[in-house]
Design a protein around this motif. Structure first.
Motif, short mmCIF file in Angstrom:
data_model
loop_
_atom_site.label_atom_id
_atom_site.label_comp_id
_atom_site.label_asym_id
_atom_site.label_seq_id
_atom_site.Cartn_x
_atom_site.Cartn_y
_atom_site.Cartn_z
N THR A 214 0.84 -1.19 0.00
CA THR A 214 0.00 0.00 0.00
C THR A 214 0.88 1.25 0.00
N THR A 215 0.27 2.36 -0.29
CA THR A 215 1.01 3.63 -0.26
C THR A 215 1.47 3.94 1.16
N ALA A 216 0.65 3.63 2.15
CA ALA A 216 1.04 3.86 3.55
C ALA A 216 2.27 3.03 3.91
N GLU A 217 2.31 1.78 3.46
CA GLU A 217 3.48 0.94 3.71
C GLU A 217 4.72 1.48 3.01
N ALA A 218 4.55 1.93 1.77
CA ALA A 218 5.67 2.49 1.03
C ALA A 218 6.22 3.72 1.74
N LEU A 219 5.33 4.59 2.21
CA LEU A 219 5.78 5.79 2.91
C LEU A 219 6.47 5.45 4.23
N ALA A 220 6.00 4.41 4.91
CA ALA A 220 6.65 3.99 6.15
C ALA A 220 8.07 3.48 5.87
N ILE A 221 8.25 2.77 4.78
CA ILE A 221 9.58 2.29 4.40
C ILE A 221 10.48 3.47 4.05
N ILE A 222 9.94 4.42 3.32
CA ILE A 222 10.71 5.63 2.97
C ILE A 222 11.11 6.38 4.24
N ASP A 223 10.19 6.48 5.19
CA ASP A 223 10.50 7.14 6.47
C ASP A 223 11.64 6.43 7.19
N ALA B 237 18.15 12.94 1.90
CA ALA B 237 17.10 11.93 2.10
C ALA B 237 15.89 12.55 2.78
N ASN B 238 16.12 13.40 3.76
CA ASN B 238 15.02 14.04 4.46
C ASN B 238 14.24 14.99 3.54
N ALA B 239 14.96 15.78 2.78
CA ALA B 239 14.30 16.73 1.87
C ALA B 239 13.51 16.00 0.79
N SER B 240 14.09 14.96 0.21
CA SER B 240 13.38 14.23 -0.84
C SER B 240 12.20 13.44 -0.26
N ARG B 241 12.33 12.93 0.96
CA ARG B 241 11.20 12.27 1.63
C ARG B 241 10.05 13.26 1.81
N ASN B 242 10.37 14.47 2.25
CA ASN B 242 9.33 15.49 2.43
C ASN B 242 8.63 15.81 1.12
N ARG B 243 9.40 15.86 0.05
CA ARG B 243 8.82 16.11 -1.28
C ARG B 243 7.90 14.96 -1.70
N ILE B 244 8.33 13.73 -1.45
CA ILE B 244 7.50 12.57 -1.78
C ILE B 244 6.18 12.64 -1.01
N LYS B 245 6.26 12.91 0.28
CA LYS B 245 5.05 13.01 1.10
C LYS B 245 4.14 14.14 0.62
N HIS B 246 4.73 15.25 0.24
CA HIS B 246 3.95 16.37 -0.30
C HIS B 246 3.20 15.95 -1.56
N LEU B 247 3.90 15.26 -2.46
CA LEU B 247 3.27 14.86 -3.72
C LEU B 247 2.19 13.81 -3.49
N VAL B 248 2.41 12.89 -2.56
CA VAL B 248 1.37 11.90 -2.26
C VAL B 248 0.15 12.60 -1.68
N GLY B 249 0.37 13.55 -0.78
CA GLY B 249 -0.74 14.31 -0.20
C GLY B 249 -1.53 15.08 -1.25
N LYS B 250 -0.79 15.66 -2.20
CA LYS B 250 -1.43 16.38 -3.29
C LYS B 250 -2.29 15.47 -4.15
N MET B 251 -1.79 14.27 -4.39
CA MET B 251 -2.54 13.31 -5.21
C MET B 251 -3.82 12.86 -4.48
N ARG B 252 -3.72 12.71 -3.19
CA ARG B 252 -4.89 12.27 -2.41
C ARG B 252 -5.97 13.33 -2.39
N LYS B 253 -5.56 14.60 -2.39
CA LYS B 253 -6.53 15.69 -2.38
C LYS B 253 -7.19 15.86 -3.74
#
Length: 80
Positions: A2-11, A63-79
């Motif tokens: 799932t996307t949540a699992e993918a984000l947890a791995i990225i975190d 890694a932190n900056a790119s993780r934040n960007r990934i989370k931002h883009l996922v959030g944008k897609m969900r909205k």
């Protein structure tokens, strides 16, 4: 995966970059999932490359900056 699992791995990957350099199969699968979701390739490439950086501080910051960007883009897609 799932996307949540993918984000947890990225975190987890981003959180450990100061001590550990490189990636594993879980990270590869998470990046693949996010690419299939439609996250821009440049951001995923930036995250992936940051995991292999030679400098601990640079690796951690990228890694932190790119993780934040990934989370931002996922959030944008969900909205939508």
């Amino acid at each position: 995966m799932t996307t949540a699992e993918a984000l947890a791995i990225i975190d987890r990957a981003a959180d450990r970059t100061f001590e550990v350099r490189g990636a594993n199969d879980d990270i590869r699968a998470a990046v693949k999932h996010l690419a299939e979701l439609g996250i821009e390739r440049d951001t995923l490439t930036w995250f992936w490359r940051s995991l292999f950086g030679e400098n601990q501080i640079g690796r951690d910051q990228n890694a932190n900056a790119s993780r934040n960007r990934i989370k931002h883009l996922v959030g944008k897609m969900r909205k939508g």
